[in-house]
Design a protein around this motif. Structure first.
Motif, short mmCIF file in Angstrom:
data_model
loop_
_atom_site.label_atom_id
_atom_site.label_comp_id
_atom_site.label_asym_id
_atom_site.label_seq_id
_atom_site.Cartn_x
_atom_site.Cartn_y
_atom_site.Cartn_z
N CYS A 155 -27.82 -2.92 34.91
CA CYS A 155 -26.95 -1.21 34.48
C CYS A 155 -26.03 -2.06 33.24
N VAL A 156 -25.83 -3.33 33.51
CA VAL A 156 -24.87 -3.19 32.10
C VAL A 156 -26.10 -3.75 30.63
N ASP A 163 -31.59 -5.37 26.28
CA ASP A 163 -33.27 -5.94 27.00
C ASP A 163 -33.78 -7.26 26.20
N PRO A 164 -33.39 -8.36 27.16
CA PRO A 164 -33.93 -9.42 26.15
C PRO A 164 -35.49 -9.74 26.67
N PRO A 196 -19.10 -7.56 18.80
CA PRO A 196 -19.44 -8.91 18.56
C PRO A 196 -18.70 -9.83 19.16
N ASN A 197 -16.97 -10.06 19.41
CA ASN A 197 -16.47 -11.48 19.85
C ASN A 197 -16.76 -11.69 20.51
N VAL A 198 -17.84 -11.02 21.53
CA VAL A 198 -18.06 -11.43 23.35
C VAL A 198 -20.10 -12.10 23.38
N ASP A 199 -20.12 -13.01 23.81
CA ASP A 199 -21.37 -13.76 23.58
C ASP A 199 -22.04 -13.09 24.35
N GLY A 200 -21.62 -11.90 25.38
CA GLY A 200 -21.95 -11.53 27.04
C GLY A 200 -21.68 -11.18 27.62
N VAL A 201 -22.94 -10.97 28.87
CA VAL A 201 -22.15 -11.13 30.31
C VAL A 201 -22.93 -12.15 30.74
N ARG A 202 -22.79 -12.77 31.60
CA ARG A 202 -23.66 -13.68 32.41
C ARG A 202 -22.94 -13.68 34.35
N PHE A 203 -24.86 -13.23 34.54
CA PHE A 203 -24.73 -12.78 36.03
C PHE A 203 -25.67 -14.53 36.94
N LEU A 204 -24.92 -14.68 37.63
CA LEU A 204 -24.77 -16.51 38.29
C LEU A 204 -25.67 -15.40 39.35
N THR A 205 -26.60 -15.97 39.85
CA THR A 205 -27.24 -16.33 41.96
C THR A 205 -27.42 -17.37 42.10
N ALA A 273 -15.89 -4.18 52.91
CA ALA A 273 -14.59 -3.67 53.06
C ALA A 273 -14.67 -2.21 52.32
N SER A 274 -15.85 -2.25 51.48
CA SER A 274 -15.92 -0.76 50.65
C SER A 274 -17.17 0.37 51.20
N ARG A 275 -16.37 1.18 50.68
CA ARG A 275 -16.52 3.06 51.10
C ARG A 275 -17.95 2.98 51.45
N SER A 276 -18.46 2.03 50.06
CA SER A 276 -20.13 2.27 49.84
C SER A 276 -20.69 2.01 48.90
N GLU A 277 -22.18 1.16 49.09
CA GLU A 277 -22.89 0.20 47.70
C GLU A 277 -21.98 0.98 46.41
N ASP A 278 -22.65 2.75 46.32
CA ASP A 278 -22.29 3.01 44.71
C ASP A 278 -20.80 3.02 44.57
N SER A 279 -20.05 2.63 45.12
CA SER A 279 -18.59 2.74 45.27
C SER A 279 -18.00 1.23 45.07
N LEU A 280 -18.91 0.05 45.55
CA LEU A 280 -18.93 -0.79 45.14
C LEU A 280 -19.42 -1.36 42.99
N ILE A 281 -20.98 -0.50 43.31
CA ILE A 281 -20.67 -0.61 42.09
C ILE A 281 -19.92 -0.35 40.54
N ARG A 282 -19.57 1.08 41.48
CA ARG A 282 -18.50 2.03 40.40
C ARG A 282 -17.54 0.93 40.59
N GLU A 283 -16.94 0.52 40.50
CA GLU A 283 -15.38 -0.36 40.36
C GLU A 283 -15.78 -1.90 39.81
N ALA A 284 -17.24 -2.63 40.27
CA ALA A 284 -17.39 -3.89 39.87
C ALA A 284 -17.71 -3.68 38.10
N LEU A 285 -18.46 -2.51 37.11
CA LEU A 285 -18.91 -2.78 36.21
C LEU A 285 -17.67 -2.09 35.51
#
Length: 548
Positions: A155-156, A163-164, A196-205, A273-285
């Motif tokens: 999504c991000v 898109d690398p 431009p001053n940010v090198d990106g978002v890094r997602f760890l798994t 503890a979230s209302r839904s997955e949709d809510s979780l993703i929205r708040e995290a984004l």
């Protein structure tokens, strides 16, 4: 197109690394019968010797010790003729049993006059540390959240127009449909960067967080805290399932230990503890995009080289690694330490056999004892599961001349240079003292690199003789090849070639200055390492316990 290095470009056929050695290293393929000069003594090869492999300078009987780098690297199991090859059939792992010599009060400080007063352009954080990158991290507390992390990643990337893998996707469409892809090319990330001053978002798994021991859950939280509080990180978004062993409170505590004033923004979300997955993703984004806006307000500013902390790592090692790339990196570490900066040397299984030399470099008895204690504990833990450090060399290592773990270790330790050891750290512990630190990690490339960064390295130098694409999510990783042939064959993953050292065309000191300058340029954002260009963001925590 780069030209292949021919074997006849080598200025010498073989090399004795240390005056006490009883073996030579072949620098090129040598046929049987070749005569080698060893300090005026002529030695005729009893058999063909492949480049990177070793041959005996004298006849060796069963039980004799093989010496390389001035230390024991193996014990002979079958007689070896003068000029005979050292192989797994006639050598087994063995190390020195001698005690450490008197500790050094002084060391040969390299000439760093060229770098006096030099700076790098870094990101200054509220806690006083300086980053070489500026990223936002998104981390899961448990593997159950990996799918949601991947959703956020896609999504991000889509929202930012990054898109690398777009070129590979175009390639796949062309292969499937059998004709050039007519889909309009997407804009590249550099066409119109929103931040431009940010090198990106890094997602760890990762695969941890539950099903293991309490100690593993705590170690994971401490490792994640090391990433969240790292000077290269502006802030973090954390996803938790809720019922796992690695609880949010554990991570909060680990973060508080590193950031007691709460200067780093961290947002926690619990799916159960979230209302839904949709809510979780929205708040995290929302937290990610707000975090990017705030991070974009920070710009690079000059910082002294004392704020650089270089983690050193090797992977895909070959018979030349300990002769070129590793001592070259050690020379860079020595230069940085002389300038007030720090180095971190890890991979305890690959320090086996040179412990006495490292103990001799420890700055005091307390540091030396910590090293002994951690090494002994690691070896006992390995023995408890039927393993031993001698099992460390991989098939690729052996194929390219690293016959025993002691031989591999003697060369691997060269990455630590010659400066005094100021501290010894257990896994996940942060480096607090400027100078050379030892960090207890496994020999696994990615697990060790992951740990180096978690303990505070804001730049990593990774040596390789066979080639590896390894990178890290938040710290730039420079790849140094031990030989020019591999550097020319895999130019998309190699940043610096140490091959001229093997050919006798350049001295280590000369190349060390060049590599240190590349480190400064990388830390300043002027040079982008190949691993970053390939978005090679490897992250593997070390699981020390068992699955329950």
């Amino acid at each position: 197109m780069s030209q292949t290095i021919a074997s006849d470009t080598f200025l010498r056929p073989s090399l004795r690394v240390h005056a006490a050695d009883n073996v030579h290293v072949a620098l090129k393929d040598l046929p049987a019968g070749t005569e080698i000069d060893d300090n005026g003594r002529r030695i005729r090869l009893a058999e063909a010797i492949r480049h990177k492999h070793k041959f005996a300078l004298q006849a060796l009987a069963e039980g004799d010790l093989v010496i390389m780098y001035g230390v024991t690297v193996g014990r002979v199991t079958r007689p070896i003729a003068e000029g005979g090859a050292i192989t797994t059939d006639n050598l087994e792992h063995s190390t020195d049993s001698g005690q450490a010599q008197a500790r050094r009060e002084h060391w040969d400080v390299p000439d760093v006059s060229h770098f006096q007063g030099a700076t790098f352009d870094g990101y200054h954080r509220p806690d006083g540390r300086v980053g070489t990158a500026n990223v936002w991290v998104v981390v899961p507390l448990v593997f159950c959240e990996n799918r949601n992390i991947e959703v956020l990643r896609q999504c991000v990337a889509d929202a930012l127009g990054e898109d690398p893998y777009r070129d590979y996707k175009r390639m796949a469409r062309e292969l499937l449909h059998g004709q050039p892809d007519s889909t309009p090319a997407e804009k590249t990330v550099h066409d119109e960067r929103l931040f431009p001053n940010v090198d990106g978002v890094r997602f760890l798994t990762h695969t941890l967080g539950c099903g293991g021991t309490d100690d593993d859950a705590l170690a994971l939280c401490r490792l994640l805290a090391g990433y969240i509080c790292h000077p290269n990180v502006a802030g973090a978004t954390v996803l938790s399932l809720g019922c796992q062993k690695a609880q949010i409170d554990m991570l909060r505590q680990a973060v508080a230990e590193r950031d007691p004033e709460g200067l780093r923004p961290v947002h926690y979300f619990e799916q159960q503890a979230s209302r839904s997955e949709d809510s979780l993703i929205r708040e995290a984004l929302s937290t990610i995009f707000e975090g990017l806006k705030a991070a974009n307000q920070i710009t690079r500013q000059p910082a002294p080289l004392s704020e650089l902390s270089i983690g050193v790592e090797c992977g895909g090692s070959d018979g030349f690694s300990g002769l070129s790339a590793n001592p070259l990196v050690g020379a860079v570490v020595d230069r940085l330490v002389a300038l007030g900066g720090s180095g971190i040397l890890s991979e305890f299984p690959e320090l086996c056999g040179v412990e006495h030399e490292l103990i001799a470099r420890c700055r005091d008895d307390q540091v030396a004892e910590r090293f002994r204690t951690l090494m002994d504990a690691y070896q006992k833990h390995a023995a408890a599961v039927g393993a031993h450090f001698s099992m460390n060399p991989s098939p690729g290592n052996v194929r390219d001349g690293l016959i025993t773990d002691a031989m591999k270790s003697a060369g691997a330790a060269k990455k630590g240079g010659d400066s005094p050891i100021v501290d010894v750290l257990d896994y996940t512990e942060p480096a607090m003292r400027q100078g050379l630190n030892l960090l207890c990690t496994p020999g696994n490339d990615v697990e060790s690199t992951t740990a180096l960064v978690g303990s505070g390295a804001n730049l990593v130098i990774f040596t390789t003789g066979l080639g590896t694409p390894t990178g890290n999510p938040i710290a730039p990783v420079l790849k140094v090849s031990s030989n020019s042939e591999m550097a020319q064959r895999l130019p998309d993953i190699i940043d610096f070639d140490a091959g001229p050292i093997i050919r006798g065309e350049a001295q280590i000191a000369e190349l060390a200055d060049k590599l240190l300058q590349m480190c400064i340029d990388t830390a300043s954002g002027r040079y982008q390492p190949k691993a970053v260009q390939l978005t090679q963001y490897d992250f593997i925590p070390w699981k020390r316990g068992v699955s329950l």
